[in-house]
Design a protein around this motif. Structure first.
Motif, PDB file in Angstrom:
ATOM      1  N   LYS B  70       1.111   5.380  -2.554  1.00 50.70           N
ATOM      2  CA  LYS B  70       1.078   3.938  -1.798  1.00 50.70           C
ATOM      3  C   LYS B  70       0.768   4.260  -0.438  1.00 50.70           C
ATOM      4  N   ILE B  74      -2.056   2.735   1.981  1.00 52.68           N
ATOM      5  CA  ILE B  74      -1.873   2.052   3.307  1.00 52.68           C
ATOM      6  C   ILE B  74      -2.555   2.712   4.482  1.00 52.68           C
ATOM      7  N   TYR B  78      -5.437   0.045   5.896  1.00 54.41           N
ATOM      8  CA  TYR B  78      -5.174  -0.527   7.012  1.00 54.41           C
ATOM      9  C   TYR B  78      -5.021   0.134   8.208  1.00 54.41           C
ATOM     10  N   TYR B  93       2.884   4.254  11.071  1.00 54.64           N
ATOM     11  CA  TYR B  93       1.364   4.071  11.041  1.00 54.64           C
ATOM     12  C   TYR B  93       1.165   3.392  12.438  1.00 54.64           C
ATOM     13  N   ASP B 100      -2.137  -7.791   8.993  1.00 51.93           N
ATOM     14  CA  ASP B 100      -2.245  -7.004   7.822  1.00 51.93           C
ATOM     15  C   ASP B 100      -0.716  -6.849   7.443  1.00 51.93           C
ATOM     16  N   ILE B 104       0.899  -5.121   3.783  1.00 47.79           N
ATOM     17  CA  ILE B 104       1.554  -3.706   3.649  1.00 47.79           C
ATOM     18  C   ILE B 104       2.795  -3.793   3.077  1.00 47.79           C
ATOM     19  N   ASP B 107       2.630  -4.238  -0.546  1.00 48.73           N
ATOM     20  CA  ASP B 107       2.258  -2.958  -1.005  1.00 48.73           C
ATOM     21  C   ASP B 107       3.528  -2.112  -1.062  1.00 48.73           C
TER      22      ASP B 107
END
Ligand code: HEM
Ligand code: SF4
Lengths: 101, 553
Positions: B70, B74, B78, B93, B100, B104, B107
């Protein structure tokens, strides 16, 4: 006695796009551009105050966040941010990004 | 490995849905930035130099293959295809868009992850030993207690507005691989005569005023863990300074109050607490402990003929095994470190493809468990020695086989001025240049254990104070400039490094590091004397002489 005014350093307005976070610079036409070269340069206190006020309207209008005036200096007939931090902010990291080297 | 129960899962999903609504209201202008900023920070979303940055919590650094996949997803969908593993055992990140962020978080919630308490003046993600449950020198697996602390500190209503952020680290043996004493609370789980207890430290921290944590208790009874932490936090919450952000950490309170008096305040508070409220229900504790039970190891000979013959044939594998495979407590197994420090790359970064490759390896070879280390590497804690040649081949195919764990090129570096809005100077290029200078593996191995740690400002996210060689970026009249500290250590021989002298310009810093290393090689008694031991024997003087000898007086 008032101190003599220091020579005014030209500035541009920068902020981040609210939705994407992208680094932007305010143009003379009131748009927000990715390149600092397209920014409107304020060359005295009055122009700087007007630029800041215009930027603040865009903050209030929820277009951009983190508004700031940053000093610029001349470069090849144009202007560029005077500070390293702002140059990196405008141009992106100075390193190859992973997977893109 | 701990699995979320329904309460956790429901809460995280609810919180993600709530944030979706908040983002919608922000984008439509219903919320102003001043109203929204605290909400966004509560969900780990910062605004950095180039974009929004999302910090995702990885409790005690443990990740499953599903979670890794996952995280890779991501990064790819994204972000710009990579993530940054940090000294806090988290992942960040760098290129997130606000619009977004709700997707996220949704997710992440699918794999029981979130970004809650990764920012703000609350108790942050608990960190631990990345070799937990695997190291031969471990007395007790600290992760079950880490989990108990996580449950206690999550959304603790009384401690959501502390004077400043609060970080807890927990280890389970005499060897400290988690820089425990650099934390606001540091805990060492112990066992004496079959009974479990804790050495409890408080008041450690790096940043502007680095301090080693002081020991408050040598052997706190197991059942009092939460009550005692509660007592420390209450004293801090009440007495910690709120007038000055730079003096607000508990380290300043402990320092200004004095160790003995601070301990007394905690003991008084502890005595007044109704401990029965904080005792962990034994059935609940047993469930948590069971979730960290050792995986079903096979009974194997200690020596693997497959591994031994492969490393005898393949020099690259031999070099990798010598540095990146540590002994495991289960015969026939090893602990494998995947270095995220290929020479010339940004320390701690991994691409989506690499993270997926690690997920597959984790699933196939390490009982579905990977760890993020505070040294910005990934650890596969439980691999069969027999499997190491195959794992190594896969790592090579993904540029993940750098055989440099613990060597001079295994550098910790914070994001610095390439990403961070608070930075004074760049960190990553400094790390890259040093790594390139020492790229030759024979030279690295001749130098031996050496930890270089780099921060782009005094906040010390790169742990520079506890680097054997620490590098701190400062701003000198608009130029990047670097200060060197020597002799720091984040392990059980904890020490804050000493500033060696005047700093160095960006163009000089690699040479300066090389000068220090060359001086060490000249001065060491034998190849067995590490840099840190030599420094402790010799002190700073010979290194200063080497660095500044050629200067005009
Ligand atoms: C890029 C965004 C970041 C920001 C804005 C940030 C901000 C800060 C600040 C303000 C402090 C000082 C706290 C104090 O002394 O009271 C700090 C400390 C720290 N941060 Fe960061 N940081 C960032 C990234 C990171 C990263 C990437 C890591 C891990 C590599 C990290 C790990 C730490 C650690 C370990 C400390 C020092 C230990 C301590 O809390 O005393 N931070 N950070
Ligand atoms: S040490 Fe300073 S420059 Fe580096 S990440 Fe932390 S705040 Fe940013």
């Amino acid at each position: 006695m008032a101190k003599p005014a220091r020579p005014f350093k030209p500035v541009i307005a920068t902020a981040n796009d609210l939705a994407s976070g992208a680094v932007l610079f305010r143009t003379a036409g009131g748009a927000w551009a990715r390149a600092p070269r397209e920014a409107e340069v304020a060359e005295n206190d009055q122009e700087a105050a007007a630029l800041l006020a215009a930027g603040e309207r865009d903050v209030a209008g929820n277009k951009v966040v983190d508004l700031a005036l940053i000093p610029v200096e001349r470069e090849d007939g144009g202007w560029r941010p005077a500070e390293l931090r702002e140059r990196i902010r405008a141009a992106g990291p100075t390193i190859d990004l992973p997977g893109q080297a | 490995m701990y699995r979320y129960d329904e309460f956790d899962r429901g809460f995280v999903a609810e919180r993600a849905a709530e944030f979706r609504d908040q983002v919608r209201r922000r984008l439509s202008g219903e919320l102003s930035e001043d109203q929204f900023r605290p909400l966004r920070l509560m969900n780990g979303l910062y605004l950095q130099l180039h974009a929004y940055m999302l910090r995702v919590a990885v409790p005690y650094g443990v990740l499953s293959p599903r979670q890794l996949r996952k995280l890779a997803h991501i990064a790819r969908k994204y972000d710009r295809g990579y993530g940054h593993f940090t000294t806090r055992q988290n992942i960040q990140y760098n290129w997130i868009q606000l619009k977004d962020a709700p997707d996220i978080l949704a997710d992440l919630a699918q794999v029981d992850m979130h970004a809650i308490q990764t920012s703000g003046n609350c108790i942050r993600n608990v960190t631990s030993d990345h070799f937990a449950g695997a190291a031969p020198d471990e007395i007790v697996d600290p992760r079950a207690y880490g989990e108990i602390l996580r449950q206690w500190s999550s959304l603790h209503p009384e401690f959501s507005f502390l004077p400043r952020k609060f970080k807890i680290a927990i280890i389970g043996g005499p060897h400290d691989r988690a820089a425990m004493r650099a934390h606001d609370i540091g805990i060492e789980v112990k066992r004496e005569k079959g009974v479990i207890g804790f050495a409890v430290y408080a008041g450690g921290g790096l940043g502007r005023t680095p301090m080693p944590a002081r020991k408050l208790r040598d052997f706190l009874p197991e059942e009092d863990l939460i009550a005692y932490c509660e007592a420390i936090l209450r004293v801090y919450n009440l007495e910690g300074r709120r007038d000055n952000k730079y003096k607000a950490r508990i380290k300043i309170l402990v320092h200004e109050t004095g160790e003995a008096e601070f301990r007394q305040l905690v003991e008084d508070e502890f005595a007044a607490i109704d401990k029965s409220l904080y005792r962990i229900d034994p059935a609940h504790a047993a469930r948590i402990v069971a979730q960290f039970a050792p995986p079903p190891f096979a009974v194997l000979p200690a020596r693997s003929a497959i591994f031994e013959s492969a490393r005898a044939r393949d020099a690259a594998l031999a070099a990798f095994a010598a540095r990146n495979v540590a002994p495991h407590r289960q015969p026939g197994y090893g602990i494998l470190t995947i270095s995220l420090k290929p020479v010339g790359a940004p320390p701690g970064d991994a691409t989506a493809g690499q993270i997926e490759a690690i997920a597959d390896l984790t699933e196939t070879y390490s009982f579905g468990e990977a760890r993020v280390s505070h040294e910005q590497n990934i650890v596969l804690p439980h691999v069969r020695l027999d499997d190491i040649p195959e794992i190594f081949a896969t790592l090579q195919a993904h540029d993940l086989a750098t055989p440099n764990a613990g060597l001079v090129t295994d550098i910790i570096a914070c994001p610095g001025l390439d990403y961070c809005a608070l930075a004074n100077a760049r960190s990553i290029p400094v790390a890259q240049n040093i790594a390139r200078r020492f790229a030759d593996l024979d030279r690295q191995r001749a130098i031996g254990d050496l930890k270089i740690k780099i921060s782009g400002c005094i906040n010390a996210c790169g742990h520079h104070h506890v680097g054997h060689i620490g590098i701190l970026g400062v701003d000198r009249k608009g130029e990047e400039f670097y200060q060197i500290t020597l002799g720091g250590s984040g392990d059980e021989n904890f020490a804050i490094g000493e500033i060696v002298g005047r700093g160095f310009a960006a163009g000089e810093i690699t040479d300066a590091v090389e000068t220090i290393v060359e001086a060490y090689l000249r001065l060491r008694e034998s190849a067995d004397e590490t840099f840190l031991s030599a420094y402790r024997r010799l002190g700073a003087t010979p290194f200063k002489e080497a660095l500044y000898a050629t200067e005009p007086a």
